[in-house]
Design a protein around this motif. Sequence first.
Motif, short mmCIF file in Angstrom:
data_model
loop_
_atom_site.label_atom_id
_atom_site.label_comp_id
_atom_site.label_asym_id
_atom_site.label_seq_id
_atom_site.Cartn_x
_atom_site.Cartn_y
_atom_site.Cartn_z
N ARG A 199 7.08 15.54 -15.66
CA ARG A 199 6.05 14.98 -14.79
C ARG A 199 6.71 14.04 -13.80
NH1 ARG A 199 2.94 10.48 -14.26
NH2 ARG A 199 0.76 10.79 -13.65
N PRO A 220 9.55 18.94 -7.95
CA PRO A 220 8.42 18.04 -7.66
C PRO A 220 8.82 16.57 -7.58
CG PRO A 220 7.82 19.63 -9.36
CD PRO A 220 9.30 19.79 -9.13
N ALA A 258 0.87 10.99 -9.05
CA ALA A 258 1.06 12.44 -8.93
C ALA A 258 0.03 12.95 -7.92
CB ALA A 258 0.88 13.11 -10.28
N TRP A 259 0.42 13.02 -6.66
CA TRP A 259 -0.52 13.32 -5.58
C TRP A 259 -0.98 14.77 -5.62
CZ3 TRP A 259 -2.50 9.48 -2.80
CH2 TRP A 259 -1.78 8.28 -2.71
N LYS A 260 -2.30 14.96 -5.44
CA LYS A 260 -2.86 16.30 -5.26
C LYS A 260 -3.21 16.55 -3.79
CE LYS A 260 -4.67 16.63 -9.97
NZ LYS A 260 -5.88 16.86 -10.81
N VAL A 261 -3.24 15.47 -3.01
CA VAL A 261 -3.49 15.58 -1.57
C VAL A 261 -2.17 15.87 -0.87
CG1 VAL A 261 -4.39 14.38 0.46
CG2 VAL A 261 -5.39 13.95 -1.79
N THR A 262 -2.19 16.74 0.12
CA THR A 262 -0.96 17.12 0.82
C THR A 262 -0.40 15.93 1.61
OG1 THR A 262 -2.14 17.81 2.82
CG2 THR A 262 -1.80 19.47 1.09
N ARG A 269 -2.28 12.77 3.74
CA ARG A 269 -2.01 11.37 3.43
C ARG A 269 -1.56 10.62 4.68
NH1 ARG A 269 1.06 13.35 -1.10
NH2 ARG A 269 2.92 12.24 -0.40
#
Length: 418
Positions: free
Chosen positions: A21, A156, A292-296, A300
Amino acid sequence: MDTGPETGTGTSEQTTSQSARPGYKQLLRTADAWTFLLPGFAARQPFAMLTIGIVLLVQHTTGSYGSAGVVSAATGVSMALFAPQSGKLADRFGQGAVLLPGVLVHTAAIAALISLALAHAPLWALLAAAVPAGASVPQVGPMVRSRWAVKLNGSPLMSTAAAFESVTDEFTFVVGPVLATALCTSVHPAAGLVAEAALTLVGGLLFAAQRRTAPVPSRLAGGGTRHASALTVPGVRVLAIVFLGIGSVFGGMQVSLTAFTQAIGEPGINGLLYGTFAAGNMCAGVVCGAIAWKVTPQRRLLVAYPLLTLACSTLWAVHAVPLLGALGLLVGLCIAPSLITGYTLVESLVPAAARTEAFTWLTGAVALGQAAAATVSGQLADRFGASAGFLVPLGGTALALATLLTLRRRLSTTRQDG
């Protein structure tokens, strides 16, 4: 395919990184990371000391913020112009081949600048020394980011690495200005630049000696293939303009805070105020890297940059030290997300053979914006008072925001290999 120098372990490292992670603990467990992080930290520390050291020394010897801004601007402009070329040479011939002569030239140029300033040389002579001093600033930050890209190779953890590097940069902007101001005000007006030159020399040589983690030079890895400049990627050009606006915040805040604290008779708190601004940047960077970003990254950036412009909009109207410190902290909190997302986008926009150059275009854009802002802020402070200089961060970020909104579609993450 971009592979690191340790081809035997690259696959296992990448698999481990991708299965973990994203977080700082996993990032700092990357094999051999500390071998370039520690000397890299020492070598990049002077970057935060250079401009403020020049401003304090030249203002002391000439009595003019305008002259101090012009000299610091000459340093920033020359760095902005030569940094991408330095990055291109590092991509092609190796980081050590660029760093070794660079740190020697930089040390000599700073020594000449100090000698000329203390001798009350004319402005043209100071500018003649400032140009090579800026042109030879070692681009350690982009080089460290390139080493992360080699070690992580699409993991990641790249976003975490970008955040970590931005935090490291901002930590230097917490420590550097405070250290330079303390040395200049309590030891000698030139002491800040003396420390800057010494750290550049020692840190740069130690970083250059860490060859095992350096990217393979493209002239050895590419079989003579000609690669296009990173600036041919449309997204890099947009990001460069965005980073120009960020540079205007750094330069405008440095000069305006110096003029403000001098005007109220408290020059010693200049480093504290600027350090508060940089601390906000650093804290926001720590948070951004831990999420842990889910938005591109593109989205952002489109949220963070308008907030930065809004935070800069009231600096010029503030005259109380506590309120100015609080607003400076807020501005700092808004900078880090923009910086981090910009550097994160480079890894997906630019091929490996031009990555160091791309990072230096962004670093150079910050330096150019900082230089222009220092010049304009100094002139405004001389003519209209210290508070007028705070209009520069607002103007710089507003213009960059307009460009970002207009050209946002160019921030496509489809990699162009030139």
